[in-house]
Design a protein around this motif. Structure first.
Motif, PDB file in Angstrom:
ATOM      1  N   GLY A  37     -10.559 -10.602  11.327  1.00 47.32           N
ATOM      2  CA  GLY A  37      -9.737  -9.104  12.824  1.00 47.32           C
ATOM      3  C   GLY A  37      -9.222  -8.393  12.120  1.00 47.32           C
ATOM      4  N   MET A  38     -10.200  -7.870  10.925  1.00 51.45           N
ATOM      5  CA  MET A  38      -9.859  -6.543  10.756  1.00 51.45           C
ATOM      6  C   MET A  38     -10.778  -5.541  11.076  1.00 51.45           C
ATOM      7  N   VAL A  39      -9.509  -5.212  12.837  1.00 54.18           N
ATOM      8  CA  VAL A  39     -10.955  -3.908  14.109  1.00 54.18           C
ATOM      9  C   VAL A  39      -9.608  -3.200  14.361  1.00 54.18           C
ATOM     10  N   ALA A  40      -9.642  -2.657  14.984  1.00 52.31           N
ATOM     11  CA  ALA A  40      -8.925  -2.000  15.807  1.00 52.31           C
ATOM     12  C   ALA A  40      -7.455  -1.487  14.427  1.00 52.31           C
ATOM     13  N   LEU A  41      -8.014  -0.599  13.581  1.00 51.74           N
ATOM     14  CA  LEU A  41      -7.150  -0.703  12.810  1.00 51.74           C
ATOM     15  C   LEU A  41      -6.129   0.255  12.889  1.00 51.74           C
ATOM     16  N   THR A  42      -5.086   0.972  12.195  1.00 48.55           N
ATOM     17  CA  THR A  42      -3.895   1.626  12.132  1.00 48.55           C
ATOM     18  C   THR A  42      -4.567   3.037  10.763  1.00 48.55           C
ATOM     19  N   ARG A  43      -4.470   3.882  10.900  1.00 51.94           N
ATOM     20  CA  ARG A  43      -5.132   4.481   9.614  1.00 51.94           C
ATOM     21  C   ARG A  43      -4.233   5.408   9.025  1.00 51.94           C
ATOM     22  N   LEU A  44      -3.628   5.153   8.729  1.00 47.91           N
ATOM     23  CA  LEU A  44      -2.977   5.939   7.969  1.00 47.91           C
ATOM     24  C   LEU A  44      -2.756   7.123   7.060  1.00 47.91           C
ATOM     25  N   GLU A  45      -2.727   8.923   7.360  1.00 45.97           N
ATOM     26  CA  GLU A  45      -2.710   9.502   5.372  1.00 45.97           C
ATOM     27  C   GLU A  45      -1.671  10.201   6.371  1.00 45.97           C
ATOM     28  N   SER A  46      -1.469  11.293   4.903  1.00 44.80           N
ATOM     29  CA  SER A  46       0.176  11.942   4.645  1.00 44.80           C
ATOM     30  C   SER A  46      -0.435  12.561   4.111  1.00 44.80           C
ATOM     31  N   SER A  47      -0.203  14.002   4.260  1.00 51.48           N
ATOM     32  CA  SER A  47       0.187  15.637   3.499  1.00 51.48           C
ATOM     33  C   SER A  47       1.271  15.509   2.194  1.00 51.48           C
ATOM     34  N   GLU A  48       2.265  14.367   1.891  1.00 52.78           N
ATOM     35  CA  GLU A  48       3.520  14.912   1.085  1.00 52.78           C
ATOM     36  C   GLU A  48       3.293  12.583   1.401  1.00 52.78           C
ATOM     37  N   PRO A  49       4.291  12.432  -0.315  1.00 51.46           N
ATOM     38  CA  PRO A  49       5.006  10.812  -0.275  1.00 51.46           C
ATOM     39  C   PRO A  49       5.207  10.497   1.030  1.00 51.46           C
ATOM     40  N   GLU A  78       0.372  -5.031  13.849  1.00 46.86           N
ATOM     41  CA  GLU A  78       1.835  -5.390  14.588  1.00 46.86           C
ATOM     42  C   GLU A  78       2.451  -5.455  13.442  1.00 46.86           C
ATOM     43  N   TYR A  79       1.636  -5.116  11.939  1.00 49.62           N
ATOM     44  CA  TYR A  79       2.092  -4.674  10.672  1.00 49.62           C
ATOM     45  C   TYR A  79       2.912  -3.936  10.370  1.00 49.62           C
ATOM     46  N   LEU A  80       3.138  -2.755  10.795  1.00 50.76           N
ATOM     47  CA  LEU A  80       3.411  -1.850  10.772  1.00 50.76           C
ATOM     48  C   LEU A  80       4.550  -1.210  11.518  1.00 50.76           C
ATOM     49  N   GLN A  81       5.874  -1.882  10.526  1.00 48.07           N
ATOM     50  CA  GLN A  81       6.955  -1.491  10.991  1.00 48.07           C
ATOM     51  C   GLN A  81       7.828  -1.133  10.821  1.00 48.07           C
ATOM     52  N   SER A  82       7.761   0.564   9.859  1.00 50.21           N
ATOM     53  CA  SER A  82       7.945   1.737  10.398  1.00 50.21           C
ATOM     54  C   SER A  82       7.413   2.420   9.201  1.00 50.21           C
ATOM     55  N   SER A  83       7.395   3.435  10.152  1.00 56.89           N
ATOM     56  CA  SER A  83       6.959   5.412   9.279  1.00 56.89           C
ATOM     57  C   SER A  83       6.823   6.335   9.635  1.00 56.89           C
ATOM     58  N   PRO A  84       7.231   7.786   8.583  1.00 54.90           N
ATOM     59  CA  PRO A  84       7.383   8.655   8.883  1.00 54.90           C
ATOM     60  C   PRO A  84       6.408   9.188  10.306  1.00 54.90           C
ATOM     61  N   VAL A  85       7.599   9.781  10.880  1.00 58.01           N
ATOM     62  CA  VAL A  85       6.856  10.563  11.774  1.00 58.01           C
ATOM     63  C   VAL A  85       5.892  12.022  11.539  1.00 58.01           C
ATOM     64  N   SER A  86       5.820  11.855  10.531  1.00 56.91           N
ATOM     65  CA  SER A  86       5.347  13.245   9.887  1.00 56.91           C
ATOM     66  C   SER A  86       3.724  12.721   9.935  1.00 56.91           C
ATOM     67  N   THR A  87       3.667  11.472   9.283  1.00 56.85           N
ATOM     68  CA  THR A  87       2.365  11.174   8.876  1.00 56.85           C
ATOM     69  C   THR A  87       0.865  10.871  10.246  1.00 56.85           C
TER      70      THR A  87
END
Length: 248
Positions: free
Chosen positions: A67-79, A38-47
């Motif tokens: 409450g640090m459960v069911a977190l979204t994990r993001l990684e990216s091959s570019e900035p 719910e805190y992830l407002q926007s991110s590139p579709v490539s992530t």
């Protein structure tokens, strides 16, 4: 608790507020971000996104209780530019706290909504018990949770988050404290005025921080313990006490 620590960088002179309604972070290749969805407002579709069930499997109870459960994990091959905001509560603001290598921060995970760290390194989190301290038993602060850099913490606070230098001694409400560097001289003291405590307007104990190089972190309007000196129900008071004992 003796730990080697480098102090956190302070905001510009005369300023201490480090939060805003939304914040932007640049996720670099080789880094991973863990964040409440719910805190992830926007991110590139490539992530690349996937679910991580716990913040750290070495601390399952701490992750669940904070409450640090069911977190979204993001990684990216570019900035990748990521925007973070508290979309579920208009009173919450978000702060970005960078812990450089060699730094250590005692932090209460209840204020954590996410973090950024190296993808190929485990999180540097440790817990420290103070069972031999009479002061710890009297204040029910038996355990401290320490985050070590390099890591970036994403912190929430009601109406804002502030970062200040301890200097020659500062005192704040215990319910407002989010964290402090390990080079701070930390103690507690009784509220100077007793009548506000009896009337439920002020907590009995305040946190005190001393040390020229140490800094501490707190939220402007704490919701945790929002009725200091009173317990709304037996269960609520018992739950708050348990979380305090475990440093959450």
């Amino acid at each position: 608790m003796q730990l080697n620590a480098a102090s956190l960088p302070l905001p510009p002179q005369g300023e201490s507020r480090i939060s805003a309604v939304s914040q932007g972070l640049l996720l670099q290749p080789g880094q991973r971000m863990l964040i409440h969805p719910e805190y992830l407002q926007s991110s590139p579709v490539s992530t690349h996104k996937r679910t991580q069930w716990l913040l750290d499997w070495r601390f399952p109870f701490t992750s669940l209780a904070a409450g640090m459960v069911a977190l979204t994990r993001l990684e990216s091959s570019e900035p990748a530019s990521v925007t973070i905001s508290a979309s579920d509560d208009p009173l919450l603001e978000v702060a970005i706290v960078h812990l450089p290598a060699g730094s250590a921060l005692v932090f209460q995970p209840r204020g954590l909504v996410g973090l950024v760290c190296d993808a190929d390194q485990p999180l540097a989190i440790s817990s420290h018990w103070r069972l031999g301290s009479l002061h710890a038993w009297l204040t029910l602060q038996l355990r401290f949770i320490v985050f070590r850099g390099p890591v970036t913490l994403i912190v929430r606070g009601c109406r804002g988050v502030r970062l200040e230098r301890a200097g020659q001694g500062r005192s704040i409400s215990q319910s407002a404290t989010l964290g402090f560097t390990t080079d701070v001289l930390y103690s507690t003291l009784r509220s100077e005025t007793f009548i506000p405590y009896l009337r439920g307007q002020q907590a009995l104990l305040n946190d005190r921080f001393d040390g020229d190089n140490g800094v501490y972190l707190y939220e402007e309007t704490p919701r945790h313990g929002k009725q200091p000196g009173k317990v709304g129900s037996w269960f609520e008071g018992f739950t708050d006490a348990i979380l305090k004992i475990f440093g959450i």
